[in-house]
Scaffold this active site. Structure first.
Site, PDB file in Angstrom:
ATOM      1  N   CYS A 113       0.820  -1.227   0.000  1.00  6.50           N
ATOM      2  CA  CYS A 113       0.000   0.000   0.000  1.00  6.50           C
ATOM      3  C   CYS A 113       0.848   1.269   0.000  1.00  6.50           C
ATOM      4  CB  CYS A 113      -0.927   0.010   1.206  1.00  6.50           C
ATOM      5  SG  CYS A 113      -1.969  -1.450   1.235  1.00  6.50           S
ATOM      6  N   HIS A 257      -4.080   6.868   1.083  1.00  6.90           N
ATOM      7  CA  HIS A 257      -4.289   5.544   0.498  1.00  6.90           C
ATOM      8  C   HIS A 257      -5.726   5.123   0.787  1.00  6.90           C
ATOM      9  CE1 HIS A 257      -4.139   1.379  -0.357  1.00  6.90           C
ATOM     10  NE2 HIS A 257      -4.115   1.001   0.916  1.00  6.90           N
ATOM     11  N   ASN A 287      -9.896  -1.074  -2.578  1.00  6.72           N
ATOM     12  CA  ASN A 287      -8.470  -0.834  -2.310  1.00  6.72           C
ATOM     13  C   ASN A 287      -7.656  -1.333  -3.503  1.00  6.72           C
ATOM     14  OD1 ASN A 287      -5.816  -0.923  -1.415  1.00  6.72           O
ATOM     15  ND2 ASN A 287      -6.306  -1.808   0.585  1.00  6.72           N
TER      16      ASN A 287
END
Ligand code: UT7
EC number: 2.3.1.180
Length: 330
Positions: A113, A257, A287
């Site tokens: 991430c 993020h 995501n």
């Protein structure tokens, strides 16, 4: 003073839209549960045998075009992904071939991430030292081929989507560009969010038993990830602001993020930012890991939420655990 500026951004999302109700047909979950816990409404999945380097090609082409450059101007490629096309070679090499750039350097970054922010810090250092003037940084993921569509994997499966986004970086002597990057990791938490198999520390790396146990799918301690994310993301934003002599009032937009809408709403509140200064698009894409920050930044610019001259803070937390931030003047 020479700085590294974003010269162009581009993104590409596969066309197939997967709703929460689509997932609820495959395992026990509901639109209500997913939206309430994560904010996610839809995500995109590739169709058929499409790898991350394939998704990265149109994203890279759009970023180069937005920069007003030709593909042949690119001198170095950095590819951030946790879902590389193959075990080896890296996806940067595959993308380099697909873009028709034989001979230029190609580097994979495996920081999940925070992969985009780690890649951005490398691009920044290369540009500032004069090593390269035109660097392509791509974040791309194909998660859908490694998700477990059953009750055993439902906590992870509902979160992730496929996508790609790219940025071209180059030097500028104007009053804009990357002001700082801060990178962190704590490997004690490596097994709290990981895919274990295939593993070079096992002989053989992968067996039928491993697969029966689902050890080739992502596994996550969701509560711990949530707790650490809401602690470390505000910290790393404060660290970034302090390093630049800025306060939270100077921030025009936080682009975090996109892991969970609730995490990002919490982080925004913790920092004292009004909701309109925190950008979200996880509702549409889930995501997308290494792609999530450049995808969100590009959409924020396209929607007029981020404008030339704005102070933008990027922040991420994820597997490793790793966490990172960057301050940009657009
Ligand atoms: O980039 C980093 C990526 N990861 C993250 O950011 C994840 C961070 N963590 C989270 O977002 C949350 O932990 C989740 C959204 C994953 C889970 O929310 P939670 O409030 O921590 O739920 P939980 O894991 O404590 O599970 C609560 C219940 C359980 O049922 P019981 O034991 O209470 O009966 C789970 O089995 O929810 C159940 N559950 C689900 N129910 C419906 C877990 N996944 C699902 C699902 N649909 N998909």
């Amino acid at each position: 003073m020479l700085r590294t500026a974003i010269l162009g951004l581009g993104h590409y999302l596969p066309e197939r839209v997967v709703t929460n109700d689509d997932l609820a047909k495959m395992f026990t979950t509901s639109d209500e549960w997913i939206q309430q816990r994560t904010g996610i409404v839809t995500r995109r999945y590739v169709d058929g045998d499409v790898g991350v380097s394939d998704l990265a090609v149109p994203a890279a082409q759009r970023a180069v075009e937005a920069a007003g450059l030709k593909m042949s101007d690119i001198e170095f490629i950095i590819f951030a992904t946790l879902s590389p096309d193959y075990q080896f070679p890296g996806s940067a090499c595959l993308l380099q071939d697909k873009l028709g750039l034989p001979g230029i350097g190609a580097l994979d970054v495996r920081n999940q991430c925070t992969g985009f922010l780690y890649g951005l810090s490398i691009a920044d250092a290369f540009v500032k030292t004069g090593m390269y003037k035109r660097i392509l940084l791509v974040g791309a993921e194909v998660h859908s081929s490694a998700l477990e569509f059953s009750d055993r994997g439902r906590d992870v499966t509902v979160l992730f989507g496929d996508g790609a986004a790219a940025t071209v970086f180059g030097p500028t002597d104007e009053d804009r560009g990357i002001l700082s990057t801060h990178l962190h990791a704590d490997g004690r938490y490596a097994k709290d969010l990981w895919i274990e198999i295939p593993a070079s520390c096992y002989q053989p790396r992968m067996t039928k038993e491993h697969m029966d146990e689902g050890r080739h799918y992502p596994r996550m301690n969701g509560r711990k990830v949530f707790k650490m994310a809401v602690e470390t993301m505000p910290q790393v934003v404060h660290e970034a602001l302090a390093a630049n002599g800025l306060t939270i009032n100077d921030v025009d937009l936080l682009v975090p993020h996109q892991a969970n809408l609730r995490i990002n709403e919490f982080v925004g509140r913790e920092l004292g930012l009004p909701p309109e200064k925190v950008y979200h698009n996880i509702q549409r894409y889930g995501n997308t890991t290494a792609a999530s920050i450049p995808l969100a930044l590009n959409e924020a610019i396209q929607e007029g939420r981020a404008k030339k001259g704005d102070i933008i803070v990027l922040a991420a937390f994820g597997s490793g655990f790793t966490w990172a931030s960057s301050v940009l003047k657009l």
